[in-house]
Design an enzyme around this catalytic site. Structure first.
Site, PDB file in Angstrom:
ATOM      1  N   LYS A  86       0.912  -1.525   0.182  1.00 50.14           N
ATOM      2  CA  LYS A  86       0.346   0.051   0.123  1.00 50.14           C
ATOM      3  C   LYS A  86       1.086   1.668   0.132  1.00 50.14           C
ATOM      4  O   LYS A  86       0.350   2.088  -0.196  1.00 50.14           O
ATOM      5  CB  LYS A  86      -0.794  -0.369   1.289  1.00 50.14           C
ATOM      6  CG  LYS A  86      -1.677  -1.170   1.004  1.00 50.14           C
ATOM      7  CD  LYS A  86      -2.794  -1.316   3.164  1.00 50.14           C
ATOM      8  CE  LYS A  86      -3.213  -2.596   2.547  1.00 50.14           C
ATOM      9  NZ  LYS A  86      -3.797  -2.320   4.459  1.00 50.14           N
ATOM     10  N   LYS A 109       2.302   2.488   2.653  1.00 51.71           N
ATOM     11  CA  LYS A 109       2.357   3.155   3.757  1.00 51.71           C
ATOM     12  C   LYS A 109       3.044   2.134   4.716  1.00 51.71           C
ATOM     13  O   LYS A 109       2.205   1.094   4.616  1.00 51.71           O
ATOM     14  CB  LYS A 109       0.633   3.417   3.758  1.00 51.71           C
ATOM     15  CG  LYS A 109       0.124   5.098   3.348  1.00 51.71           C
ATOM     16  CD  LYS A 109      -1.268   4.859   3.624  1.00 51.71           C
ATOM     17  CE  LYS A 109      -2.334   6.221   2.809  1.00 51.71           C
ATOM     18  NZ  LYS A 109      -3.954   6.033   3.484  1.00 51.71           N
TER      19      LYS A 109
HETATM   20  N1  C2G Z   1     -12.709  -7.926   8.538  1.00 53.64           N
HETATM   21  C1  C2G Z   1     -13.847  -8.553   9.004  1.00 53.64           C
HETATM   22  N2  C2G Z   1     -14.690  -7.252   8.737  1.00 53.64           N
HETATM   23  C2  C2G Z   1     -13.952  -6.273   8.633  1.00 53.64           C
HETATM   24  C3  C2G Z   1     -12.913  -5.946   8.530  1.00 53.64           C
HETATM   25  C4  C2G Z   1     -11.694  -6.974   8.573  1.00 53.64           C
HETATM   26  O1  C2G Z   1     -14.219  -9.159   9.077  1.00 53.64           O
HETATM   27  N3  C2G Z   1     -14.647  -5.819   8.336  1.00 53.64           N
HETATM   28  C5  C2G Z   1     -11.637  -9.308   8.071  1.00 53.64           C
HETATM   29  C6  C2G Z   1     -10.650  -9.174   6.655  1.00 53.64           C
HETATM   30  O2  C2G Z   1     -10.957  -9.754   5.904  1.00 53.64           O
HETATM   31  C7  C2G Z   1      -9.173 -10.214   7.434  1.00 53.64           C
HETATM   32  C8  C2G Z   1      -9.314 -10.033   8.482  1.00 53.64           C
HETATM   33  O3  C2G Z   1     -10.812  -9.236   9.495  1.00 53.64           O
HETATM   34  O4  C2G Z   1      -9.755 -11.754   7.729  1.00 53.64           O
HETATM   35  C9  C2G Z   1      -8.391  -8.420   9.253  1.00 53.64           C
HETATM   36  O5  C2G Z   1      -8.200  -7.828   8.133  1.00 53.64           O
HETATM   37  P1  C2G Z   1      -6.442  -6.461   7.856  1.00 53.64           P
HETATM   38  O6  C2G Z   1      -7.048  -5.950   9.204  1.00 53.64           O
HETATM   39  O7  C2G Z   1      -7.941  -5.754   7.132  1.00 53.64           O
HETATM   40  O8  C2G Z   1      -6.005  -7.504   6.843  1.00 53.64           O
HETATM   41  P2  C2G Z   1      -5.363  -7.935   5.682  1.00 53.64           P
HETATM   42  O9  C2G Z   1      -4.938  -6.701   5.257  1.00 53.64           O
HETATM   43  O10 C2G Z   1      -6.386  -8.318   4.574  1.00 53.64           O
HETATM   44  O11 C2G Z   1      -5.024  -8.988   5.880  1.00 53.64           O
HETATM   45  O12 C2G Z   1      -2.266 -12.765   4.413  1.00 53.64           O
HETATM   46  C10 C2G Z   1      -3.392 -11.481   4.136  1.00 53.64           C
HETATM   47  C11 C2G Z   1      -2.550 -10.126   4.906  1.00 53.64           C
HETATM   48  O13 C2G Z   1      -1.755 -10.378   6.158  1.00 53.64           O
HETATM   49  C12 C2G Z   1      -3.549  -8.841   4.719  1.00 53.64           C
END
Ligand code: C2G
Length: 130
Positions: A45, A47
């Site tokens: 990203k 970031k």
């Molecule tokens: N999640 C969710 N509901 C949301 C936001 C997130 O169920 N409203 C879930 C995502 O689907 C994911 C987990 O929380 O399974 C973690 O989300 P993120 O921190 O956004 O992780 P991400 O950047 O998607 O993962 O190998 C994958 C990487 O580690 C990145």
């Protein structure tokens, strides 16, 4: 013992994160969580997360139902992590649906519905407007 593994950044922790961890844990007896490193996030990203990988690990480790945490250095190492942590089930939110199906030779792959209406990005936007 049925072992579950899941992955995520879990930056600025919110209810969607908690719910997916709880639902993942409910599928088995032991939950391992791979926390994306700051460098992995930067490569995806351009970031770094608000909270450092060290703090995000400490936060996730302290959640009831999380048994083990480690740093996820690369998205492409999931197969290695599944083997290393002897996972029976890989759980991801359905924003990743289909993306990890090829790991079904190593373990079961399950996508759980995301919690609607909340994300780290939307939370940060609300904080900015506050
Ligand atoms: N999640 C969710 N509901 C949301 C936001 C997130 O169920 N409203 C879930 C995502 O689907 C994911 C987990 O929380 O399974 C973690 O989300 P993120 O921190 O956004 O992780 P991400 O950047 O998607 O993962 O190998 C994958 C990487 O580690 C990145």
């Amino acid at each position: 013992m049925k072992k579950i593994i899941t992955f995520g950044t879990f930056d600025v922790l919110h209810i969607g994160h908690i719910r997916i961890l709880q639902r993942a844990r409910a599928l088995g007896d032991h939950l391992t969580v791979g926390i994306s490193t700051d460098a992995l996030n930067f490569s995806k990203k351009q970031k770094t997360p608000i909270y450092s990988e060290r703090d995000r690990m400490e936060i996730i480790r302290s959640i009831i139902g999380v048994d083990e945490v480690f740093l996820e250095h690369s998205l492409d190492l999931k197969g290695e992590y599944i083997k290393q942590y002897q996972a029976d089930v890989l759980v991801m939110g359905d924003d990743w649906a289909g993306r990890f199906d090829h790991y079904n030779t190593l373990c079961e792959v399950v996508y759980l519905p995301r919690t609607e209406g909340i994300s780290t990005t939307s939370t940060l936007e609300e904080i900015r407007r506050y």
